[in-house]
Design a protein around this motif. Structure first.
Motif, PDB file in Angstrom:
ATOM      1  N   UNK A  12      39.964  66.081   4.350  1.00 13.52           N
ATOM      2  CA  UNK A  12      39.536  67.451   4.630  1.00 13.52           C
ATOM      3  C   UNK A  12      40.512  68.044   5.647  1.00 13.52           C
ATOM      4  N   UNK A  13      40.471  69.347   5.803  1.00 13.77           N
ATOM      5  CA  UNK A  13      41.385  70.004   6.737  1.00 13.77           C
ATOM      6  C   UNK A  13      41.133  69.547   8.178  1.00 13.77           C
ATOM      7  N   UNK A  14      39.903  69.066   8.451  1.00 14.60           N
ATOM      8  CA  UNK A  14      39.604  68.577   9.801  1.00 14.60           C
ATOM      9  C   UNK A  14      39.723  67.060   9.927  1.00 14.60           C
ATOM     10  N   UNK A  15      40.390  66.417   8.969  1.00 10.71           N
ATOM     11  CA  UNK A  15      40.786  65.021   9.131  1.00 10.71           C
ATOM     12  C   UNK A  15      39.796  63.964   8.687  1.00 10.71           C
ATOM     13  N   UNK A  16      38.899  64.280   7.763  1.00  2.00           N
ATOM     14  CA  UNK A  16      37.942  63.290   7.266  1.00  2.00           C
ATOM     15  C   UNK A  16      38.225  62.946   5.810  1.00  2.00           C
ATOM     16  N   UNK A  17      38.039  61.667   5.475  1.00  3.31           N
ATOM     17  CA  UNK A  17      38.269  61.215   4.095  1.00  3.31           C
ATOM     18  C   UNK A  17      36.966  61.043   3.329  1.00  3.31           C
ATOM     19  N   UNK A  18      35.848  61.109   4.018  1.00  2.00           N
ATOM     20  CA  UNK A  18      34.525  61.019   3.397  1.00  2.00           C
ATOM     21  C   UNK A  18      33.502  61.588   4.373  1.00  2.00           C
ATOM     22  N   UNK A  21      28.062  59.547   5.201  1.00  6.23           N
ATOM     23  CA  UNK A  21      27.411  58.563   4.320  1.00  6.23           C
ATOM     24  C   UNK A  21      28.352  58.072   3.214  1.00  6.23           C
ATOM     25  N   UNK A  22      29.664  58.132   3.468  1.00  5.80           N
ATOM     26  CA  UNK A  22      30.710  57.688   2.534  1.00  5.80           C
ATOM     27  C   UNK A  22      30.839  58.578   1.300  1.00  5.80           C
ATOM     28  N   UNK A  23      30.265  59.765   1.327  1.00  2.00           N
ATOM     29  CA  UNK A  23      30.315  60.649   0.176  1.00  2.00           C
ATOM     30  C   UNK A  23      31.676  61.286  -0.040  1.00  2.00           C
ATOM     31  N   UNK A  24      32.027  61.426  -1.299  1.00  2.00           N
ATOM     32  CA  UNK A  24      33.282  62.083  -1.668  1.00  2.00           C
ATOM     33  C   UNK A  24      33.052  63.207  -2.675  1.00  2.00           C
ATOM     34  N   UNK A  25      31.792  63.629  -2.821  1.00  2.00           N
ATOM     35  CA  UNK A  25      31.471  64.713  -3.758  1.00  2.00           C
ATOM     36  C   UNK A  25      32.189  66.013  -3.411  1.00  2.00           C
ATOM     37  N   UNK A  26      32.558  66.195  -2.160  1.00  2.00           N
ATOM     38  CA  UNK A  26      33.259  67.405  -1.732  1.00  2.00           C
ATOM     39  C   UNK A  26      34.616  67.549  -2.416  1.00  2.00           C
ATOM     40  N   UNK A  27      35.117  66.445  -3.009  1.00  2.00           N
ATOM     41  CA  UNK A  27      36.390  66.494  -3.733  1.00  2.00           C
ATOM     42  C   UNK A  27      36.222  67.013  -5.166  1.00  2.00           C
ATOM     43  N   UNK A  28      35.000  66.961  -5.693  1.00  2.00           N
ATOM     44  CA  UNK A  28      34.749  67.298  -7.102  1.00  2.00           C
ATOM     45  C   UNK A  28      35.296  68.657  -7.531  1.00  2.00           C
ATOM     46  N   UNK A 137      36.249  72.047   5.275  1.00  2.00           N
ATOM     47  CA  UNK A 137      35.947  71.556   6.619  1.00  2.00           C
ATOM     48  C   UNK A 137      34.627  70.803   6.524  1.00  2.00           C
ATOM     49  N   UNK A 138      34.659  69.505   6.806  1.00  2.00           N
ATOM     50  CA  UNK A 138      33.453  68.685   6.716  1.00  2.00           C
ATOM     51  C   UNK A 138      32.666  68.664   8.029  1.00  2.00           C
ATOM     52  N   UNK A 139      33.355  68.765   9.139  1.00  2.00           N
ATOM     53  CA  UNK A 139      32.673  68.779  10.435  1.00  2.00           C
ATOM     54  C   UNK A 139      32.362  67.414  10.997  1.00  2.00           C
TER      55      UNK A 139
END
Length: 177
Positions: A12-18, A21-28, A137-139
């Motif tokens: 993510x733009x703020x430096x998170x890969x998940x 809770x280990x979710x990656x749905x934001x990549x869908x 941005x995941x936060x």
């Protein structure tokens, strides 16, 4: 000579890969049309190394995606081995690199996660960083790197931007490192 280790990852733009809770749905929303160079990159690697949580997330997404490449999963736990190409290891990254060098592997994909990447980085084993920055941005979540005091100077190799807003940064270690 050690194989080239490439940390190829989406962040993510703020430096998170998940998410936490280990979710990656934001990549869908970014799947589909463009593969962001993934196919060419995947063909260029001889093996994969990944942490146990990344392995478990991969399994939730469907069948083992790297059946044609040997993969080492770093873990202290007993996990199901879903394919003969998967090897569980509790070795230190430096020890595994010796094994990979002896096996004549040239290029290895450090698939994730952030703690494993930090361990490889602390040992000076990552030679290339290809980070696809996703315009989200995941936060909070799993960071691109766990806390580490090492400083690495990098040289920009290439920047690619995509119509989706994804920007892919490709860095190598500076020669003076």
């Amino acid at each position: 000579m050690n194989p080239e280790v490439v940390y190829y990852v989406a962040s993510s733009i703020d430096g998170y890969i998940a998410t936490p809770d280990d979710g990656v749905d934001w990549l869908s929303p970014f799947h589909g049309g463009d593969d962001y160079g993934y196919s060419d990159f995947y063909r260029s690697v001889d093996a994969l190394v990944l942490g146990s949580r990344t392995y478990e997330v991969s399994l939730r997404l469907g069948p083992w995606p790297a059946a044609d490449k040997p993969s080492w999963v770093f873990t202290q736990r007993q996990l199901d081995v879903v394919h003969p190409s998967v090897t569980l290891t509790s070795a230190k990254p430096v020890e595994l690199m010796e094994e990979l060098r002896a096996g004549d592997f040239k290029r290895v994909w450090l698939m994730g996660g952030g703690r494993l990447a930090s361990t490889f980085r602390a040992a000076g084993l990552i030679s290339r960083y290809i980070i696809s920055v996703i315009p989200v941005v995941l936060g909070a979540g799993i960071p691109l790197f766990a806390t580490d005091s090492r400083t690495d100077s990098l040289n920009l190799i290439e920047v690619k931007s995509y119509t989706s807003g994804v920007v892919q940064l490709d860095y190598g270690l500076s020669p003076d490192v």
